[in-house]
Scaffold this active site. Structure first.
Site, mmCIF file in Angstrom:
data_model
loop_
_atom_site.group_PDB
_atom_site.id
_atom_site.type_symbol
_atom_site.label_atom_id
_atom_site.label_comp_id
_atom_site.label_asym_id
_atom_site.label_seq_id
_atom_site.Cartn_x
_atom_site.Cartn_y
_atom_site.Cartn_z
ATOM 1 N N HIS A 192 1.157 -2.499 5.106
ATOM 2 C CA HIS A 192 2.190 -3.485 5.451
ATOM 3 C C HIS A 192 3.117 -3.755 4.278
ATOM 4 O O HIS A 192 2.863 -3.329 3.143
ATOM 5 C CB HIS A 192 1.542 -4.785 5.945
ATOM 6 C CG HIS A 192 0.700 -5.492 4.916
ATOM 7 N ND1 HIS A 192 1.231 -6.236 3.891
ATOM 8 C CD2 HIS A 192 -0.654 -5.556 4.766
ATOM 9 C CE1 HIS A 192 0.262 -6.741 3.152
ATOM 10 N NE2 HIS A 192 -0.899 -6.343 3.657
ATOM 11 N N CYS A 201 -6.074 -4.575 2.220
ATOM 12 C CA CYS A 201 -4.919 -3.936 2.850
ATOM 13 C C CYS A 201 -4.093 -3.170 1.821
ATOM 14 O O CYS A 201 -4.166 -3.438 0.621
ATOM 15 C CB CYS A 201 -4.043 -4.983 3.535
ATOM 16 S SG CYS A 201 -4.770 -5.638 5.064
#
Length: 254
Positions: free
Chosen positions: A214, A230
């Site tokens: 992301h 992440c």
């Protein structure tokens, strides 16, 4: 008789004069100064001038530090006698806290030589070097700089992109909410997508895990181990990758 008396008087006068002079000399003598440099008297005897020595005042050592130092000394001494080595204390691994500074040019998107057995279109993320490679074939790949999981949140594996989202909403998992609350940081139950959202402009979800590739609202963190697992990219970079990647794309994290 007169001559003897005169000699006696003269002797007494000289004696009393010497005594008075000695008393006057001791009463008016200069103060005794003790040099902090114990070698100064001996250097003086060698002749020449002696430079004054200036000693810095030592900082007081608190009792706790003194006890810790004493304990470490005793452990080392005991180990030396027994022939067993004692490991020196080292700093624990901590999450990196990058300063807000310009991005290192090596983390900008660029085409590089990259030999791999993976097929073109595959994403390979090298967490140690902080690079994401989009394999393009013919020994080349498009390389991006990324931020990766901090100590304790590292992982590796093979997944596929199962979902893509533009300006995604963020719902922190309950474990993260509890973990941050213990540090005094209170996270919202959810946050709508937008420039202030930690997920940034785009997100690509990996398999059935909680991990994503992301964007970020903290571009200075690229190149560091700062996330909860992440893979983060600059917003402009994740938008570029988003347009090149399809659902079902293979993602290899090493």
């Amino acid at each position: 008789m007169m001559k003897k008396t005169l000699i006696l008087a003269t002797s007494l006068f000289v004696a009393f004069s010497s005594l008075a002079e000695a008393q006057d000399r001791y009463q008016n003598r200069p103060p005794v100064i003790i040099s902090p440099d114990l070698t100064a008297p001996w250097v003086t005897q060698l002749g020449g001038s002696v430079q004054p020595v200036v000693y810095r005042q030592q900082r007081p050592i608190d009792a706790q530090s003194e006890r810790a130092t004493r304990k470490q000394y005793l452990l080392q001494r005991r180990a030396k006698r027994s022939g067993v080595s004692v490991a020196q204390p080292v700093a624990m691994a901590r999450a990196q806290k990058p300063a807000q500074r310009p991005l290192d040019p090596q983390f900008l998107p660029q085409t590089v030589a990259y030999e791999t057995q993976e097929k073109p279109g595959t994403i390979v993320i090298d967490t140690n070097s902080r690079f994401l490679y989009l394999v393009t074939g013919k020994g080349q790949a498009r390389r991006y700089g990324v931020g990766v999981g901090k100590p304790g949140f590292e992982w590796a594996g093979v997944h596929k992109v199962t979902r893509k989202s533009e300006w995604p909403a963020w719902t922190p998992p309950s474990e993260m909410i509890a973990r941050e609350a213990a540090k005094g940081h209170y996270l919202p139950a959810s946050m709508e997508g937008g420039p202030a959202n930690p997920l940034g402009a785009r997100a690509m979800y990996l398999g059935s895990t909680l991990y994503r590739i992301h964007g970020t609202n903290a571009p200075w963190s690229i190149g560091f181990a700062v996330s909860s697992g992440c893979i983060r990219m600059r917003n402009e970079d994740v938008v570029d990758l988003y347009e090149r990647v399809k659902i079902g794309t293979k993602v290899v994290v090493i």
